[in-house]
Design an enzyme around this catalytic site. Structure first.
Site, short mmCIF file in Angstrom:
data_model
loop_
_atom_site.label_atom_id
_atom_site.label_comp_id
_atom_site.label_asym_id
_atom_site.label_seq_id
_atom_site.Cartn_x
_atom_site.Cartn_y
_atom_site.Cartn_z
N GLU A 78 66.15 51.78 85.15
CA GLU A 78 67.55 52.18 85.12
C GLU A 78 67.93 52.67 83.73
O GLU A 78 67.38 52.23 82.73
CB GLU A 78 68.44 50.99 85.48
N CYS A 109 72.19 45.08 84.21
CA CYS A 109 70.82 45.58 84.10
C CYS A 109 69.97 45.03 85.25
O CYS A 109 69.94 43.83 85.48
CB CYS A 109 70.21 45.16 82.77
#
Length: 359
Positions: free
Chosen positions: A105, A346
């Site tokens: 990501e 996250c």
């Protein structure tokens, strides 16, 4: 949520190095082998690092025969955008997949004509922080310098604007992938790369002390952030088991050495967790840890993660932390939460996508 296949990774990479992994010396040797003049290396580097070319065919100032030869010898790497989420505040979160199927990501955060990127240094993370969605999934592998760099370029191209700052605060522990992270930082800093000022390139570590010492000796003025999250040893050990072997006392001493050597002010990241590290004992310990250090405390409103037992502390409590830290001469700010309407934490987007695919 958006599925975008605009840049496909090269699937036929067997025994062909990613051109992002080749140094200038490597390229010179390659072009000598191909009977090409040395200036071709500079042309290729411009396409790879500045223009973020996705194919050798994009390199229009190279002869067609040379482009074909390069395609036979090297791969272009590249990422596939699996998912993009766009927040109401303008932030964009991406799940990117490399040619070996590993996904990471990254986030683009625009603000007042500037663009910050939060990049990942590893696919997953081995540190096991109790409140982190990435840590729950474990470590898949470390990323190369080129793969880290490509995240930033992907965001740049999607926003069609220059990136002005990068923080290594995405998935992974950057100092457990030190050489690749430093290589990416140097390319991001280079005028022949992204051209971002060193002080606008930040590495966030859980507190891997040997690497903090090494980082202090690097010639560039990169910025350091330390994920502290508690100045009480038993609390920090519970929240951050991956750095349990490094005591807070040792960390305190090393950060003093870092400041003395570099003259730069580090940031301490502190995610406020209700009933865990927002108590009076925790606040007093944080004030003691920071009061005689050159430091800035970045208070973070914890993201809600599915299945997590942790909840964010109140806004009032965050403001009390700011006030009390200020009373002992320590500057603290509450980080503006970006992307709170999407998978902000996250590892959260990756987890949710993988969960959906298993259904």
């Amino acid at each position: 949520m958006q599925d975008d296949n605009t840049r496909q990774p090269d699937q036929k990479t067997t025994n062909r190095p990613d051109i992002h992994s080749l140094s200038h010396k490597d390229l010179l040797a390659l072009f000598e082998e191909l009977g090409q003049p040395k200036f071709r290396a500079k042309q290729v580097e411009e396409w790879v690092w500045e223009k973020n070319a996705s194919s050798f065919d994009d390199m229009t100032n190279l002869p067609k025969s040379l482009r074909a030869a390069l395609s036979e010898r090297c791969s272009m790497g590249g990422v596939k955008e699996v998912v993009k989420q766009v927040s109401q505040d303008g932030s964009r979160k991406y799940l990117l997949r490399y040619s070996d199927g590993v996904s990471v990501e990254c986030v683009g955060m625009p603000s007042r004509g500037k663009l910050a990127v939060c990049a990942s240094s590893q696919a997953g993370c081995a540190m096991g922080c109790a409140f982190c969605a990435t840590g729950a999934a474990g470590l898949t592998r470390s990323l190369t310098a080129g793969e880290i760099y490509e995240q930033v370029m992907h965001v740049r191209d999607d926003f069609d604007t220059r990136v002005t700052s990068v923080v290594m605060m995405g998935q992974g522990e950057p100092f457990m992938n030190y050489d690749a992270v430093l290589g990416a930082l140097r390319k991001l800093n280079s005028p022949e790369g992204a051209g971002i000022g060193a002080r606008h390139l930040t590495v966030s570590t859980c507190g891997v002390i040997p690497m903090i010492k090494r980082f202090a000796n690097e010639p560039e003025q990169f910025t350091l952030a330390v994920s502290l999250h508690s100045a009480v040893q038993r609390t920090r050990d519970m929240l951050m088991p991956g750095v349990k072997k490094y005591s807070l006392l040792h960390l305190y001493d090393v950060m003093g050495e870092y400041v003395d050597k570099t003259g730069r002010r580090p940031t301490y990241e502190y995610a406020l967790i209700k009933g865990v590290n927002d108590t009076e004992e925790e606040l007093a310990s944080l004030c003691d840890f920071c009061r005689s250090n050159l430091a800035h405390v970045n208070l973070i409103q914890l993201n809600n993660v599915r299945g997590s037992k942790f909840q964010p502390a109140s806004e009032a409590r965050a403001q009390e932390f700011v006030r009390r830290l200020a009373s002992v001469g320590v500057e603290a700010t509450i980080r503006n939460s970006r992307g709170s309407d999407i998978d902000a934490a996250c590892g959260q987007l990756r987890q949710n996508v993988e969960r959906a695919l298993r259904r």
